[in-house]
Design a protein around this motif. Structure first.
Motif, PDB file in Angstrom:
ATOM      1  N   GLY A   1       0.817  -1.209   0.000  1.00 54.45           N
ATOM      2  CA  GLY A   1       0.000   0.000   0.000  1.00 54.45           C
ATOM      3  C   GLY A   1       0.843   1.247   0.000  1.00 54.45           C
ATOM      4  N   ASP A   2       0.303   2.293  -0.629  1.00 60.49           N
ATOM      5  CA  ASP A   2       0.940   3.608  -0.639  1.00 60.49           C
ATOM      6  C   ASP A   2      -0.050   4.572  -0.001  1.00 60.49           C
ATOM      7  N   ASN A   3       0.199   4.915   1.257  1.00 60.06           N
ATOM      8  CA  ASN A   3      -0.745   5.778   1.972  1.00 60.06           C
ATOM      9  C   ASN A   3      -0.851   7.157   1.328  1.00 60.06           C
ATOM     10  N   ALA A   4       0.251   7.655   0.793  1.00 62.77           N
ATOM     11  CA  ALA A   4       0.236   8.981   0.167  1.00 62.77           C
ATOM     12  C   ALA A   4      -0.692   9.017  -1.049  1.00 62.77           C
ATOM     13  N   LYS A   5      -0.740   7.915  -1.774  1.00 58.61           N
ATOM     14  CA  LYS A   5      -1.600   7.832  -2.954  1.00 58.61           C
ATOM     15  C   LYS A   5      -2.931   7.154  -2.645  1.00 58.61           C
ATOM     16  N   ASN A   6      -3.080   6.679  -1.402  1.00 63.49           N
ATOM     17  CA  ASN A   6      -4.304   5.974  -1.004  1.00 63.49           C
ATOM     18  C   ASN A   6      -4.616   4.824  -1.962  1.00 63.49           C
ATOM     19  N   THR A   7      -3.585   4.097  -2.322  1.00 56.74           N
ATOM     20  CA  THR A   7      -3.703   3.051  -3.327  1.00 56.74           C
ATOM     21  C   THR A   7      -3.023   1.774  -2.823  1.00 56.74           C
ATOM     22  N   VAL A   8      -3.653   0.652  -3.103  1.00 52.60           N
ATOM     23  CA  VAL A   8      -3.085  -0.658  -2.790  1.00 52.60           C
ATOM     24  C   VAL A   8      -2.762  -1.360  -4.101  1.00 52.60           C
ATOM     25  N   TYR A   9      -1.615  -2.018  -4.117  1.00 52.28           N
ATOM     26  CA  TYR A   9      -1.141  -2.696  -5.319  1.00 52.28           C
ATOM     27  C   TYR A   9      -1.085  -4.199  -5.090  1.00 52.28           C
ATOM     28  N   LEU A  10      -1.317  -4.945  -6.159  1.00 47.74           N
ATOM     29  CA  LEU A  10      -1.135  -6.392  -6.127  1.00 47.74           C
ATOM     30  C   LEU A  10      -0.177  -6.734  -7.263  1.00 47.74           C
ATOM     31  N   GLU A  11       1.063  -7.020  -6.893  1.00 47.36           N
ATOM     32  CA  GLU A  11       2.067  -7.414  -7.866  1.00 47.36           C
ATOM     33  C   GLU A  11       1.962  -8.917  -8.073  1.00 47.36           C
ATOM     34  N   MET A  12       1.712  -9.314  -9.314  1.00 46.80           N
ATOM     35  CA  MET A  12       1.486 -10.722  -9.622  1.00 46.80           C
ATOM     36  C   MET A  12       2.598 -11.222 -10.541  1.00 46.80           C
ATOM     37  N   ASN A  13       3.370 -12.183 -10.067  1.00 48.61           N
ATOM     38  CA  ASN A  13       4.467 -12.752 -10.834  1.00 48.61           C
ATOM     39  C   ASN A  13       4.228 -14.238 -11.091  1.00 48.61           C
TER      40      ASN A  13
END
Length: 120
Positions: free
Chosen positions: A71-83
């Protein structure tokens, strides 16, 4: 409260994608963000969860070691990196806000979904 999922697409087996879930109307400290997926003809399946308030991440066994949630609190965004994507990862991926848990009932708000297709 709104959730905007994006980043899906077509990728070859073994490839990678990064999904994003942009949240508005609340901060990541207030709700945990979970990712679910639903393949055609199957029930919605919990994938992962990020809790900023307790600094924890959780993964389903099927994706552990291949997917990373952050998560990036500054951008209020959560990421899901899928490999190391596999054909069986093909599904519509949804993000949701609530409390970390494997059940859809743990989440109060849902995004619109983004399609991930793993195929050669």
């Amino acid at each position: 409260v709104q959730l905007q999922a994006s980043g899906g697409g077509l990728v070859q087996p073994g490839g990678s994608l990064r999904l994003s879930c942009a949240a508005s109307g609340f901060t990541l400290d207030y709700y945990a963000i979970g990712w679910f997926r639903q393949a055609p003809g199957k029930e919605r399946e919990w994938v992962s969860c990020f809790s900023s308030s307790v600094g924890s991440t959780f993964y389903a066994d099927s994706v552990k070691g291949r997917f990373t949630i952050s998560g990036d609190n500054a951008k209020n965004t959560v990421y899901l990196e899928m490999n190391s994507l596999k054909a069986e990862d093909t599904a519509v991926y949804y993000c949701a806000a609530g409390h970390c848990g494997w059940s859809t009932k743990a989440y109060d708000y849902w995004g619109q979904g983004t399609q991930v297709t793993v195929s050669s």
